[in-house]
Design an enzyme around this catalytic site. Structure first.
Site, PDB file in Angstrom:
ATOM      1  N   ASP A   1      -9.131  13.659 -27.566  1.00 41.16           N
ATOM      2  CA  ASP A   1      -7.759  13.170 -27.625  1.00 41.16           C
ATOM      3  C   ASP A   1      -7.638  11.679 -27.324  1.00 41.16           C
ATOM      4  O   ASP A   1      -6.644  11.047 -27.678  1.00 41.16           O
ATOM      5  CB  ASP A   1      -6.897  13.900 -26.581  1.00 41.16           C
TER       6      ASP A   1
HETATM    7  C1  GLC Z   1      -8.533  18.164 -22.598  1.00 43.79           C
HETATM    8  C2  GLC Z   1      -7.727  18.898 -23.635  1.00 43.79           C
HETATM    9  C3  GLC Z   1      -8.615  19.305 -24.795  1.00 43.79           C
HETATM   10  C4  GLC Z   1      -9.345  18.107 -25.349  1.00 43.79           C
HETATM   11  C5  GLC Z   1     -10.131  17.428 -24.263  1.00 43.79           C
HETATM   12  C6  GLC Z   1     -10.812  16.153 -24.738  1.00 43.79           C
HETATM   13  O1  GLC Z   1      -9.445  19.029 -22.009  1.00 43.79           O
HETATM   14  O2  GLC Z   1      -7.128  20.028 -23.069  1.00 43.79           O
HETATM   15  O3  GLC Z   1      -7.854  19.886 -25.802  1.00 43.79           O
HETATM   16  O4  GLC Z   1     -10.195  18.509 -26.394  1.00 43.79           O
HETATM   17  O5  GLC Z   1      -9.246  17.079 -23.206  1.00 43.79           O
HETATM   18  O6  GLC Z   1      -9.909  15.161 -25.063  1.00 43.79           O
END
Ligand code: GLC
Length: 777
Positions: free
Chosen positions: A460
């Site tokens: 993200d």
């Molecule tokens: C958090 C989110 C997940 C994402 C990860 C890496 O754990 O819940 O969906 O893939 O961060 O950004």
């Protein structure tokens, strides 16, 4: 370990010191309601969403309740001597003895002795959907004189609503209601998307009560000196627009050796009638014991369903007990009411063998958040109905994986034909939804053939790679290949040969693009920005190599030949640390335009170079693909909270030994290297469930067979897996006389040798014994 240990059967964690490295918190919850409670009773209750709907106060910021500042207490006063204390040590153990906390599945039991009075505090949340918690408190007089002890069970209300309105006090009134024999805190905010009351009742008629925090504490009082306790009388206050609490006071006269037990019921209601119903259900004679039995039976059944017996206690404890328990909670509560598209899919994927019906419903919910063009939103709130419409392009990749888990579990191929609405217009079958996602990924590619990352992918925080809409993700392209093959497998298994062939052809195109444009020389790039700059390249000053793209290339079958042969070695050489492989290296030391917020996060934390549990599990899947049972096992023990690697160093690890963490802090933050700051909010339990059972121990249902394909540490001589599937149960006993990591030499089913490692499925509801010998053929 100096702070505690697992109980003999592993189903409880027993803490013997009140001052653990940080609060060790239990999540005690049912389908709708729960509380986070630390070993000394700090924590808070929530309703439907642990982040935005906090029924009681705890002064916790962020997702994870690591340091609640208040909680659920029973203040006590000796009415003859005037001594005041609380049932558990809060900030110092001075004056207390016999501290003990048992964190169980669905309950916690907290005990200590002070001023000759032993107090046992049990908190539990009944199974089902009733939004309540029960406290059962026993006071025992361990001194030699008769005592008059006044008890003030206490909590502080918040009643927050998922609106962004921070001024909850203006909209809440709380008073004791003699007609109900209960305190009721009423929310009057008519615009809140979730309206509820909170209540608190006792199984005794209170001598006094308090609802006003300042009146109970005193204007300058604190948890260690509540004014009303010192005075020996609660003030019968109510509160409106002021800080709120709930206190119901009563005096108990106890002869030497005598004890008294009382109960408090607190929770959420929507009408007075509901308060009455819940009180009748849970405060009547024997109701608390029945609720506790219900909770214990529920979890025992889950523990004793699918299960393992291996030479390693950490694997047994995790696979049989704690990964299941946490995976239940991640499917319901771990991300609060925010339903992440990919998160819900992964969480339910892992829990499918335990509760396939829940996965089926989650799949339908998730698919309703896909557009007809195949794109999916990042997440939504089932409470407010708000959508997070960022279109992370990886979202559709998780659909085939969870769908596959569901179909392999149940064989219900008719589910593929169930119609589900799109978020915008029209509806399509479950299969068409999944296919639309794959088609979109195939269509939305840059001229080099790699998938456009859009608003983001699994990571993200790489959120600036494609602000102009051109940036590509190599990881995403690989994930699409993996998902396309998973969906092609489904299509093939139910005679949809057209889509099956189409999906394989798309996957081949994407794979070719990755190998032509995604290779950096020694490893795969992670992404290419709008401006054509590489992310995750040896040419970068920071963030040179990313773990996930290498591991996915291996298990998606994208890396072949010399690349496949060298990748895990490259990971071992560049990313391994003493607490596990890092997600990315070197961590960014400052914000980089065109990369995104990952570069601004603290080095070694979140996605910026930590040992990300999720990433380590993907690495294990790559290990299994390459037959590295020993390496996968070693990595798992590095991140598993229950493993001696971490329980032997609790002051470094800091987290609860029974709860998976999102990541361990990486070496870029030397002073906290190896600490687990982020409990509960993680897909780790789901992947743990799938990888331990299906890949390490290798008992894996396919659509029409039970495949036996272990990849274990060579030192293991034998292990056993009990796997219920579609009514029948398979008791798989594996021996490993030659100490291999992988390879099945012979399989006997109910004594009869079969020619391969594929056991045809039974539909007779019976127990079948499968004897497997590992070894080279
Ligand atoms: C958090 C989110 C997940 C994402 C990860 C890496 O754990 O819940 O969906 O893939 O961060 O950004």
């Amino acid at each position: 370990m100096q702070y505690g240990k697992f109980s003999k059967d592993g189903s409880e964690y027993v803490i013997t010191r009140f001052d653990t490295p940080r609060p060790w918190i239990n999540l005690i919850a049912n389908e709708t309601y729960g509380l986070y409670l630390s070993q000394n009773s700090f924590g808070f209750s929530f309703y439907r969403d642990s982040q935005t709907v906090k029924v009681t106060y705890a002064d916790v910021t962020g997702y994870v309740p690591t340091h609640p500042q208040t909680g659920k207490f029973v203040f006590l006063r000796d009415m003859d001597t005037g001594h005041c204390w609380s049932n558990l040590p809060m900030h110092t153990a001075r004056g207390y003895s016999g501290f003990r906390c048992v964190h169980g599945q669905g309950y916690s039991r907290l005990s200590a002795r002070c001023h000759g009075i032993q107090t046992d505090f049990l908190a539990l949340v009944p199974i089902g959907a009733d939004p309540v918690e029960i406290w059962e408190i026993t006071l025992r007089n361990c001194s030699k004189r008769t005592r008059r002890i006044k008890a003030f069970p206490y909590q502080q209300w918040l009643l927050s609503a998922p609106t962004g309105i921070t001024d909850t006090l203006t909209y809440t009134r709380v008073a004791y209601r003699p007609d109900l024999h209960a305190i009721v805190a009423r929310m009057t905010n008519s615009t809140a998307p979730l309206q509820y009351d909170a209540f608190m009742a006792a199984d005794f008629e209170p001598e006094e009560h308090d609802c006003n925090y300042d009146r109970f504490m005193g204007a300058y009082g604190s948890l260690s000196t509540p004014a009303a306790v010192i005075a020996g009388r609660a003030t019968n206050s109510s509160a409106s627009g002021e800080r709120m609490c709930g206190v119901l006071a009563r005096t108990f006269e106890l002869a030497p050796g005598e004890s008294a037990t009382f109960r408090i019921l607190t929770g959420v209601s929507h009408a007075d009638a509901e308060v009455k119903t819940l009180m009748a259900r849970y405060l009547s004679d024997g109701a608390c014991a029945t609720a506790l039995r219900g909770v214990k039976d529920y979890w025992k059944r889950i523990r004793e369903g699918m299960r393992v017996q291996t030479p390693d206690p950490t694997i047994n404890l995790t696979a049989n007990i704690w990964a299941k328990w946490q995976n239940y909670h991640t499917t319901r509560h771990a991300r609060g009411a925010y339903r992440g598209f990919r998160d819900l899919l992964q969480d339910t994927m892992g829990f499918t063998p335990v509760q396939p019906a829940y996965t089926r419903q989650a799949l339908i919910d998730v698919l309703q958040h896909q557009y007809a063009n195949g794109l999916c939103i990042r997440g939504w709130s089932p409470i407010s109905g708000k959508l997070d419409t960022r279109k992370h392009r990886d979202s559709p990749c998780w659909i085939p994986l969870t769908l596959s888990a569901y179909l392999r579990e149940t064989g219900e191929f008719a589910f593929l034909d169930v119609p589900v609405d799109y978020l915008d217009t029209g509806r399509a079958t479950v299969f068409e939804h999944a296919l639309a996602g794959m088609r979109r990924l195939h269509e939305e590619r840059a001229p080099n053939g790699l998938c456009i990352i859009g608003d983001g992918d699994w990571n993200d925080s790489l959120d600036e790679v494609a602000v102009k809409g051109l940036g590509q993700s190599v990881w995403l392209t690989i994930a699409a290949v993996y998902a396309m093959h998973a969906l092609a497998d489904i299509a093939g298994a139910c005679g949809r040969s057209g889509p099956c062939g189409q999906l394989r052809a798309w996957a081949q195109e994407l794979k070719t693009a990755v190998n032509e444009h995604g290779w950096d020389g020694r490893w795969y790039l992670y992404a290419i920005t709008d401006d054509g700059d590489p992310v995750g390249s040896d040419r970068n000053a920071e963030g040179k190599i990313h773990l996930n793209v290498q591991t996915w290339a291996l298990f998606a079958g994208v890396a072949e030949g010399a690349r496949a042969a060298s990748l895990l070695q490259v990971i071992d050489e560049t990313l391994a640390t003493r607490y596990g492989p890092v997600l990315m290296h070197p961590a960014y030391t400052g914000y980089v335009k065109g990369i995104g917020k990952v570069s601004g996060k603290n080095p070694g934390q979140a996605e910026n170079g930590p040992i990300y549990s999720h990433g380590v599990l993907f690495k294990m899947l790559a290990d299994f693909t390459r037959g590295r049972g020993d390496k996968a096992f070693e990595s798992f023990l590095q991140i598993c909270p229950a493993s001696p690697n971490n329980t032997n160093e609790p002051d470094r690890f800091q987290g609860e030994p029974f709860t998976a963490t999102r990541y361990l802090i990486g070496p870029a933050c030397p002073e906290r290297f190896g600490a687990a700051p982020y409990s509960y909010h993680t897909a780790m339990p789901a992947w743990t469930m799938q990888l331990l059972y299906e890949r390490m121990l290798g008992v894996r249902p396919s659509f029409d067979a039970m495949i036996i394909d272990p990849c274990i540490p060579a030192a293991w001589k034998k292990f056993e897996v009990v796997r219920p599937l579609r009514g029948a149960t398979y008791r798989v006993r594996v021996s490993n006389p030659d100490h291999v990591q992988t390879g099945v030499r012979s399989v006997r089913v109910d004594g009869k040798k079969i020619p391969s490692n594929r056991i045809p499925l039974f539909s007779d509801g019976a127990l079948h014994t499968v004897d497997v010998e590992m070894g080279s053929v």
